[in-house]
Motif scaffolding. Structure first.
Motif, short mmCIF file in Angstrom:
data_model
loop_
_atom_site.label_atom_id
_atom_site.label_comp_id
_atom_site.label_asym_id
_atom_site.label_seq_id
_atom_site.Cartn_x
_atom_site.Cartn_y
_atom_site.Cartn_z
N LYS A 42 0.83 -1.21 0.00
CA LYS A 42 0.00 0.00 0.00
C LYS A 42 0.87 1.26 0.00
O LYS A 42 2.09 1.19 0.10
CB LYS A 42 -0.90 0.01 1.25
CG LYS A 42 -1.83 -1.18 1.37
CD LYS A 42 -2.92 -1.15 0.33
CE LYS A 42 -3.86 -2.33 0.42
NZ LYS A 42 -4.61 -2.37 1.67
N THR B 5 -4.43 9.87 -6.25
CA THR B 5 -4.60 8.64 -7.02
C THR B 5 -3.48 8.51 -8.04
O THR B 5 -2.96 9.51 -8.56
CB THR B 5 -5.96 8.58 -7.73
OG1 THR B 5 -6.08 9.71 -8.59
CG2 THR B 5 -7.10 8.61 -6.71
N GLN B 6 -3.11 7.26 -8.32
CA GLN B 6 -2.05 6.98 -9.27
C GLN B 6 -2.49 5.87 -10.21
O GLN B 6 -3.18 4.94 -9.81
CB GLN B 6 -0.76 6.57 -8.54
CG GLN B 6 -0.15 7.68 -7.72
CD GLN B 6 1.19 7.30 -7.16
OE1 GLN B 6 1.37 7.20 -5.95
NE2 GLN B 6 2.17 7.09 -8.04
N PHE B 7 -2.03 5.98 -11.44
CA PHE B 7 -2.38 4.99 -12.45
C PHE B 7 -1.19 4.75 -13.36
O PHE B 7 -0.51 5.71 -13.74
CB PHE B 7 -3.57 5.48 -13.28
CG PHE B 7 -4.03 4.48 -14.31
CD1 PHE B 7 -3.57 4.55 -15.62
CD2 PHE B 7 -4.89 3.46 -13.94
CE1 PHE B 7 -3.97 3.63 -16.56
CE2 PHE B 7 -5.31 2.54 -14.88
CZ PHE B 7 -4.85 2.61 -16.19
N SER B 9 -1.56 0.88 -11.28
CA SER B 9 -1.05 0.41 -10.00
C SER B 9 0.19 -0.45 -10.20
O SER B 9 1.06 -0.51 -9.34
CB SER B 9 -2.12 -0.39 -9.26
OG SER B 9 -2.54 -1.49 -10.05
N HIS B 10 0.24 -1.09 -11.36
CA HIS B 10 1.38 -1.96 -11.66
C HIS B 10 1.63 -1.94 -13.16
O HIS B 10 0.67 -1.99 -13.94
CB HIS B 10 1.08 -3.40 -11.18
CG HIS B 10 2.27 -4.28 -11.13
ND1 HIS B 10 2.20 -5.60 -10.76
CD2 HIS B 10 3.58 -4.06 -11.42
CE1 HIS B 10 3.41 -6.15 -10.83
NE2 HIS B 10 4.26 -5.24 -11.21
N CYS B 23 -0.40 10.76 -12.06
CA CYS B 23 -0.76 11.09 -10.67
C CYS B 23 -1.81 12.18 -10.67
O CYS B 23 -1.64 13.23 -11.31
CB CYS B 23 0.47 11.56 -9.91
SG CYS B 23 0.08 12.32 -8.31
N PRO B 106 -1.09 5.58 -3.63
CA PRO B 106 -0.78 4.18 -3.37
C PRO B 106 0.47 3.69 -4.08
O PRO B 106 0.97 2.61 -3.78
CB PRO B 106 -2.02 3.44 -3.86
CG PRO B 106 -2.58 4.34 -4.91
CD PRO B 106 -2.29 5.74 -4.46
N THR B 108 2.85 3.35 -7.93
CA THR B 108 2.85 2.51 -9.13
C THR B 108 4.08 1.63 -9.06
O THR B 108 5.21 2.12 -8.97
CB THR B 108 2.91 3.36 -10.42
OG1 THR B 108 1.71 4.10 -10.57
CG2 THR B 108 3.10 2.45 -11.63
N ARG B 109 3.84 0.33 -9.10
CA ARG B 109 4.98 -0.61 -9.10
C ARG B 109 5.40 -0.84 -10.54
O ARG B 109 4.62 -1.35 -11.35
CB ARG B 109 4.58 -1.93 -8.44
CG ARG B 109 5.73 -2.94 -8.39
CD ARG B 109 5.36 -4.16 -7.59
NE ARG B 109 5.14 -3.84 -6.19
CZ ARG B 109 6.10 -3.73 -5.28
NH1 ARG B 109 7.37 -3.91 -5.64
NH2 ARG B 109 5.80 -3.46 -4.04
#
Lengths: 111, 113
Positions: A42, B5-7, B9-10, B23, B106, B108-109
């Motif tokens: 998270k 918010t971020q896009f 997530s992965h 972001c 959260p 971004t991986r």
């Protein structure tokens, strides 16, 4: 160059225990200090922000102190609960307004 | 009030490809920051926007990284071409004023293979 250190790196305690997490920084010229918690996978949740002119901040069972002259902050967690298990991060805002993070303390509160 | 918010997530991409991270800060927050954590290291600062202007980009690793914040709202971070060492978690944060509390997204991986 500002460096932030957190001790211990990991901590395991039984439920109900009071505990202290430590954070130290090498340059006392900071604007503020922020404590975060991070749950696995998270983002970071802000817990407390202490301005450089303040000595401590409290939020519920959490109390953070700041001693700028000695380059130290502590996060005190009262009556720990399993839900407190997370990684706790300390970060200072330096003269260029960016956060400089420590490596964190991984806390496990055992039921 | 919606948080940061971020896009996505992965994201998994191959070396040499391009990736764009997005972001969206908290509404009304003029300050937007990018940070990243690479494996086993502390979270490190990348850059700071005040509205649409870059206030500090001293943490950007090299010229393969390009950040924009058109119109002072959302921000994008483009990595082109991606290298293996770019793998990590990229966090965005926003604050109302420069010395106020920073609120994080959260993350971004990013995995570069």
């Amino acid at each position: 160059k500002q460096e932030v250190t957190q001790i211990p790196a990991a901590l395991s305690v039984p439920e109900g225990e009071n505990l202290v997490l430590n954070c130290s920084f090498t340059d006392s010229a900071i604007y503020n200090l922020q404590w975060f918690r991070q749950d696995p996978g998270k983002g970071l949740t802000s817990l407390l922000l202490i301005q450089s002119s303040q000595r401590e901040q409290t939020s519920g069972r959490l109390n953070a102190s700041l001693d700028k002259s000695s380059g130290r902050s502590t996060l005190y967690i009262a009556a720990s609960q399993p839900g407190d298990s997370a990684t706790y991060l300390c970060a200072v805002v330096d003269s260029s307004y960016k956060l400089i993070f420590g490596s964190g303390t991984r806390l496990l509160v055992r039921p | 009030e919606a948080g940061v918010t971020q896009f996505p997530s992965h994201s998994v991409i191959e070396k040499g490809q391009t990736v764009t991270l997005r972001c969206d800060p908290i509404s009304g927050h003029d300050n937007l920051y990018w940070y990243r954590r690479v494996m086993g290291k502390e979270i490190k600062f990348l850059l700071h926007f005040v509205k649409e202007s870059k206030q500090d980009e001293s943490g950007m690793p090299n010229n393969r990284f390009l950040a924009e914040r058109t119109g002072g709202t959302y921000s994008t971070l483009k990595v082109q071409p991606a290298e293996l060492e770019d793998s990590g978690v990229y966090f965005c944060a926003s604050s109302q004023h420069t010395l106020r509390e920073q609120y994080f997204g959260p993350g971004t991986r990013l995995t570069v293979t």
